[in-house]
Enzyme design. Sequence first.
Site, mmCIF file in Angstrom:
data_model
loop_
_atom_site.group_PDB
_atom_site.id
_atom_site.type_symbol
_atom_site.label_atom_id
_atom_site.label_comp_id
_atom_site.label_asym_id
_atom_site.label_seq_id
_atom_site.Cartn_x
_atom_site.Cartn_y
_atom_site.Cartn_z
ATOM 1 N N GLU A 139 0.742 -1.366 0.188
ATOM 2 C CA GLU A 139 -0.442 0.156 0.068
ATOM 3 C C GLU A 139 1.163 1.607 0.335
ATOM 4 O O GLU A 139 1.554 1.240 0.182
ATOM 5 C CB GLU A 139 -0.868 0.000 1.418
ATOM 6 C CG GLU A 139 -0.407 0.359 2.590
ATOM 7 C CD GLU A 139 -1.167 -0.360 3.578
ATOM 8 O OE1 GLU A 139 -1.435 -1.423 4.071
ATOM 9 O OE2 GLU A 139 -0.855 0.757 4.576
ATOM 10 N N LYS A 141 2.879 4.762 0.171
ATOM 11 C CA LYS A 141 3.673 5.017 2.341
ATOM 12 C C LYS A 141 3.184 6.154 1.987
ATOM 13 O O LYS A 141 3.812 7.663 1.440
ATOM 14 C CB LYS A 141 4.840 4.930 1.985
ATOM 15 C CG LYS A 141 5.195 5.405 3.976
ATOM 16 C CD LYS A 141 7.059 4.840 3.384
ATOM 17 C CE LYS A 141 7.276 5.349 4.827
ATOM 18 N NZ LYS A 141 7.043 6.797 5.221
ATOM 19 N N ASP A 143 2.695 10.314 3.106
ATOM 20 C CA ASP A 143 3.931 11.253 3.156
ATOM 21 C C ASP A 143 3.213 12.770 4.391
ATOM 22 O O ASP A 143 2.828 13.404 4.124
ATOM 23 C CB ASP A 143 4.689 12.211 2.056
ATOM 24 C CG ASP A 143 6.075 12.281 2.936
ATOM 25 O OD1 ASP A 143 6.259 12.260 4.308
ATOM 26 O OD2 ASP A 143 6.342 13.181 1.951
ATOM 27 N N ARG A 162 2.603 11.051 17.270
ATOM 28 C CA ARG A 162 4.105 9.485 17.770
ATOM 29 C C ARG A 162 4.699 9.796 18.488
ATOM 30 O O ARG A 162 4.879 8.623 19.254
ATOM 31 C CB ARG A 162 4.835 9.765 16.346
ATOM 32 C CG ARG A 162 5.883 8.453 16.087
ATOM 33 C CD ARG A 162 6.189 7.849 15.068
ATOM 34 N NE ARG A 162 7.407 7.191 15.533
ATOM 35 C CZ ARG A 162 8.455 7.025 15.483
ATOM 36 N NH1 ARG A 162 8.715 8.045 15.723
ATOM 37 N NH2 ARG A 162 9.170 5.859 15.722
ATOM 38 N N TYR A 252 -4.003 2.633 9.074
ATOM 39 C CA TYR A 252 -3.366 1.415 7.796
ATOM 40 C C TYR A 252 -2.381 0.615 8.856
ATOM 41 O O TYR A 252 -1.912 -0.388 8.573
ATOM 42 C CB TYR A 252 -2.492 2.451 7.176
ATOM 43 C CG TYR A 252 -0.841 3.038 7.023
ATOM 44 C CD1 TYR A 252 -0.618 3.027 8.580
ATOM 45 C CD2 TYR A 252 -1.493 4.448 7.232
ATOM 46 C CE1 TYR A 252 -0.191 3.683 9.416
ATOM 47 C CE2 TYR A 252 -0.304 5.788 7.638
ATOM 48 C CZ TYR A 252 0.157 5.132 8.486
ATOM 49 O OH TYR A 252 1.240 5.819 9.622
ATOM 50 N N LYS A 349 11.093 3.039 -0.476
ATOM 51 C CA LYS A 349 10.742 4.484 -0.611
ATOM 52 C C LYS A 349 11.883 4.747 -2.143
ATOM 53 O O LYS A 349 12.064 4.678 -2.717
ATOM 54 C CB LYS A 349 11.975 5.513 0.146
ATOM 55 C CG LYS A 349 12.215 4.872 1.469
ATOM 56 C CD LYS A 349 10.950 6.237 2.878
ATOM 57 C CE LYS A 349 12.109 7.446 2.498
ATOM 58 N NZ LYS A 349 11.182 7.867 3.870
ATOM 59 N N CYS A 443 13.837 48.344 -13.793
ATOM 60 C CA CYS A 443 13.145 46.638 -14.173
ATOM 61 C C CYS A 443 14.395 46.494 -14.900
ATOM 62 O O CYS A 443 14.976 46.768 -14.962
ATOM 63 C CB CYS A 443 11.637 47.359 -14.792
ATOM 64 S SG CYS A 443 11.794 45.611 -15.981
ATOM 65 N N CYS A 446 13.336 46.645 -18.572
ATOM 66 C CA CYS A 446 13.160 48.382 -19.160
ATOM 67 C C CYS A 446 14.269 48.889 -18.698
ATOM 68 O O CYS A 446 14.711 50.235 -19.333
ATOM 69 C CB CYS A 446 11.921 48.538 -19.805
ATOM 70 S SG CYS A 446 10.665 48.913 -18.128
ATOM 71 N N CYS A 461 6.928 46.619 -11.982
ATOM 72 C CA CYS A 461 7.726 47.639 -12.908
ATOM 73 C C CYS A 461 6.228 48.010 -13.969
ATOM 74 O O CYS A 461 5.743 46.927 -14.360
ATOM 75 C CB CYS A 461 8.041 46.639 -14.377
ATOM 76 S SG CYS A 461 8.602 47.701 -15.465
ATOM 77 N N CYS A 466 6.871 47.919 -21.102
ATOM 78 C CA CYS A 466 7.882 47.496 -21.331
ATOM 79 C C CYS A 466 7.839 46.400 -21.367
ATOM 80 O O CYS A 466 7.103 45.423 -21.965
ATOM 81 C CB CYS A 466 7.975 46.798 -19.537
ATOM 82 S SG CYS A 466 9.248 46.158 -18.298
#
Length: 704
Positions: A139, A141, A143, A162, A252, A349, A443, A446, A461, A466
């Site tokens: 299944e 994993k 994240d 945890r 899970y 992984k 800028c 320009c 700008c 421009c």
Amino acid sequence: MYTKEQEQELIEKSKKLLKISPDQIKDKETAKKIIEELREVIKYHDWRYYVLSDPVISDYEYDQLFKLLKELESRFPDLVTPDSPTQRVASELTKEFPQVKHLAPMLSLENSYNEEDLREFDRRVRELTGLEIVEYSVEPKFDGAGIALVYENDVLVRGATRGDGTVGEDITPNIKTIKTIPLSAKFSKYGIKTVEIRGEVLMRKDVFKKINEERLEEGLPPFANPRNAAAGSLRLQNPKEVAKRKLEAFVYQITYAVDFQNQNLLGTKIKTHYEAIKMLHNLGFRTPLKEMKICKGIEEVIEYCREWEKKRDDYPYEIDGMVIKVNDLSLHEKLGFTSHHPRWAIAFKFKARQATTRIIDVVFQVGRTGAVTPVAKLEPVEIGGVIVSSVSLINEEFIKEKDIRIGDLVLVERAGDVIPYIVKVIKEARTGKEKPIVFPKNCPSCGSPLVKPPGEAVWRCININCPAQVVERIAYFASKDAMDIRGLGKSIVKRFYELGFLRRIPDIYRLPYDKIKQLEGWGEKSVENLRKSIEESKNRPIHRLITGLSIRYVGKVTAKKLAEYINCVEELKDWTVEELEKIPDIGYVVAKSIYDFFHNEENVKTIYELKELGVKTCKDKEEQKKSDILKGKSFVFTGTLECCSREQAQEIVEELGGRVSSSVSRKTDFLVVGENPGSKLEKAKKLGVKVINEEQFLKMIKQT
Ligand code: IVH
């Protein structure tokens, strides 16, 4: 704890160690030296991660160091010492939430990175169980942030993080805000009195993107990835705020289940992992049942893992690998645990999506709307199968907040379809030669001076011509809301720009029609039509010209308002911010934006140039007079008019200086009644508002 020099040295050492492969080390002497170095750097990284919550290497790199240490220790067992980092489970506790002891320890999973690791795992399982072929469940994993839920007598009694695996933080009020976690579930139907379930709290990728966009808009730092967003949200002190984050949860694993006589049910009544997940699914939990596959033997497992690695980006949640579990729960007891992980499961992984690399340079890009974005050029680095060589630094504040400098070593993440992002600067690796990033005043495209609208984090700008923005600006100038030049849509503007016909807005009125005639797809007639609509545009009311200038915050409504108070557009160059602010509905931010626009030399020059080319920049006499006729009068319409649409009628009233609103009030001067009037008529009568019909309305405006 560490001096700056020591930290620098440890980071350098880690980089060197990461390049070592275990087979290069043959003799015990070298192994001893490397093992000692590994312990030294791992200890440092543990401190950065757990104590400071501020790691300086990616999880993948850390795992590689840990794995090398474990590999060497298993080859030279007499080099193992009780204080080796391999001999303990790390902690991530803080004092913010009450602590609770888990019913079953929350161990982590052993990681694998290639097929060989998986085959080795299978070999071990077969050896310990005596089976020839093992059935595995595979299944995703997830994240996110790991959680443990306890249900007693069918009621959710606790949700915890945890923590250090034995003791976690009680975050029940926050957990209860997550809609995918049932507050009660009929476990008793299965003879279960008490159960502990593990799962993961996640933020969907699209929700993550949206929340980050909102944070950027509010000037808050964005989250680096959905995992941080989920974990951070779970630890908020206010459950109401947590609820706004739209968290979700997958469960899970059942780690503890007893019946009403306190007898364990795992491996006895609940026989397989698949069965356990199916039960949770039937009880209303979100589980990976759909994503899960029961595989016979490790080769099938490998194939399924590869399949998921390919479709990882299309999955709505971030996953960083697959979890392979022995399906038969009675074997779990037989296989048991090491001090860190169960022997009946392993994580496969996927390629890491974080890496450290160096900033070589910073360049500044001008977007289509004039926003100037700093972009860091990186020493190219592979992240999750893609070479990343540049990353947006978002804005000046982001640079300041993270204190990013040229030459810095940075941790970069590329999460799913999310664009690469600098998670942090590894300041400990600084040598003192890093250079600060200087934001340009002009800028880069320009040379025009940049402006930063009040309350915004972005420098812009505002030069109308421009080159970086001109295609967008010309197309807007010609659009229906502005000068309404039919036949000059965006794709044509783009083509003319590429051919060099259109480089600045005034070029619209100098188009080389003889050349256009010769282009593919253009004929005599279409050129004539274009020429005609361009000619017609020269005579538009001046509010349309103002709209077409694409001044920030000045859309067609504000442009109309502005036009009421001036005779010529070029006049605006002499208005001060304070004077502009006196116009109804124009506040400081809008006033400042108009002021800035008319204090840009190129912009003013362009307006005079347009005037010379025959574009109307001043109201004509009639218009000036016209605009007085309904001045200060407010109109409301009800029912259908014969003469014109509601929008057209509104436009006429406004051009004559009147106002149109959608509902009748005491302030309304006239209610214009068409066919089938609505309830507004009643209201007008009640309030004594003057009611006129369409004919009277037309008479009123025809006087002009
Ligand atoms: S099973 C005893 N299944 O990955 C092992 N874990 O280091 C029970 N995770 O801390 C864990 N998806 O937070 C399992 N489908 C999945 C998972 C999963 C994500 C997390 C879990 C754990 C970490 C492994």
